[in-house]
Design a protein around this motif. Structure first.
Motif: not given
Ligand SMILES: Nc1ncnc2c1ncn2[C@@H]1O[C@H](COP(=O)(O)OP(=O)(O)O)[C@@H](O)[C@H]1O
Ligand SMILES: [Mg+2]
Length: 274
Positions: A121-122, A124-130, A132-135, A138-145
């Motif tokens: 999931l790291v 997706r970091l560049a594409h994820t608001p801070l 979300r990563t702190m808590v 991750y979005r369902a679509e990121d998990r899917e990826l």
């Protein structure tokens, strides 16, 4: 190269966009201490190509990779990846560029205590608001990826295990899955199989090739073993003292071609089975 229709299809199901080419025009890299890493390099790598880069230690292979993703600035010449000019790019543009380039290293660079899924999931970091990563939201679509990428390299069932509990080959597959989860436009791999035993090295190279053929991904991989370069490269680039001294098909490269690249006779250490 793969046909455009198939790429478009593969990318619509994965939601990714088309891969990028790489172009270097007369690129020279001089490090601050005066060492020349690249000397007048010209390369035109079309999108979707699988390139093996070979050369002795110190010939400039890693410098080439770090230059392409903007970690090492060029001293002269010009460098373009996709439509983006790398030389002269701002810090912000370079960070964006690195979000689009998947990197794979010899030593995997995983967070050993974290789970396989967290490591992937790291990507997706560049594409994820801070927040979300702190808590960890991750979005369902990121998990899917992440699941898709883990499945592609055959380790989906390891997803909740600790990264450090995996074998070297499995750890490198996690690193490849992390790179894929970025939805990269290019994958750059710096000696990805140098610390693996021959059968494992072969398996990891097969995964990289599958990413090239199935996704149409542009893949540039530094290799130190000539038989891996021959088998897995469609094109081979040979480097010596910062210069490109061979650029042609990989499969038909002769021992004499390798001796020319290395500037010496071949040894058993140059081959996978020793
Ligand atoms: N950060 C650096 N500072 C100074 N010189 C470097 C640096 N990194 C690499 N070099 C030099 O640049 C040349 C190419 O190195 P490198 O790209 O690491 O080669 P390879 O990956 O083929 O072993 C070598 O002479 C090396 O010593
Ligand atoms: Mg290197």
């Amino acid at each position: 190269m793969i046909d455009a229709a198939r790429t478009a299809d593969a990318h619509s199901t994965e939601g990714a966009s088309a891969p990028w080419g790489i172009r270097l025009d007369d690129v020279t890299v001089r490090y601050p201490n005066g060492t020349v890493g690249l000397r007048g390099v010209n390369l035109d790598i079309p999108a979707g190509e699988m390139v093996a880069v070979v050369g002795l230690s110190g010939s400039g292979k890693s410098t080439l990779i770090r230059t392409i993703n903007g970690l090492v600035p060029i001293t002269s010449g010009s460098l373009t990846v996709g439509e983006r000019r790398v030389d002269g790019a701002s810090g912000r543009e370079l960070r964006r560029l690195r979000g689009d380039i998947g990197m794979v290293f010899q030593n995997f660079n995983l967070a050993g205590r974290a789970s396989v899924l967290q490591n992937v999931l790291v990507g997706r970091l560049a594409h994820t608001p801070l927040w979300r990563t702190m808590v960890g939201a991750y979005r369902a679509e990121d998990r899917e990826l992440a699941y898709e990428a883990l499945d592609r390299v055959g380790i989906l069932e390891k997803m909740y295990g600790r990264a450090s509990a995996l074998s070297g080959g499995q750890q490198q597959r996690v690193a490849i899955a992390r790179a894929l989860t970025q939805r990269p436009k290019i994958v750059l791999a710096d000696e990805p199989v140098a610390s693996l035993d021959p059968p494992t090295a072969h398996g990891v190279m097969s995964d990289l090739r599958r990413i090239n053929t199935d996704l149409g991904m542009t893949v540039l991989v530094n290799l130190h073993l000539l038989d891996l370069a021959r088998e897995f490269g469609s094109r081979m680039i040979g480097m010596r003292a910062g210069e490109v001294v061979y650029d042609g098909p990989a499969a038909t490269a002769t021992d004499a071609d390798f001796e020319h690249i290395y500037g010496r006779s071949l040894t058993t250490d140059d081959r996978l089975d020793g």
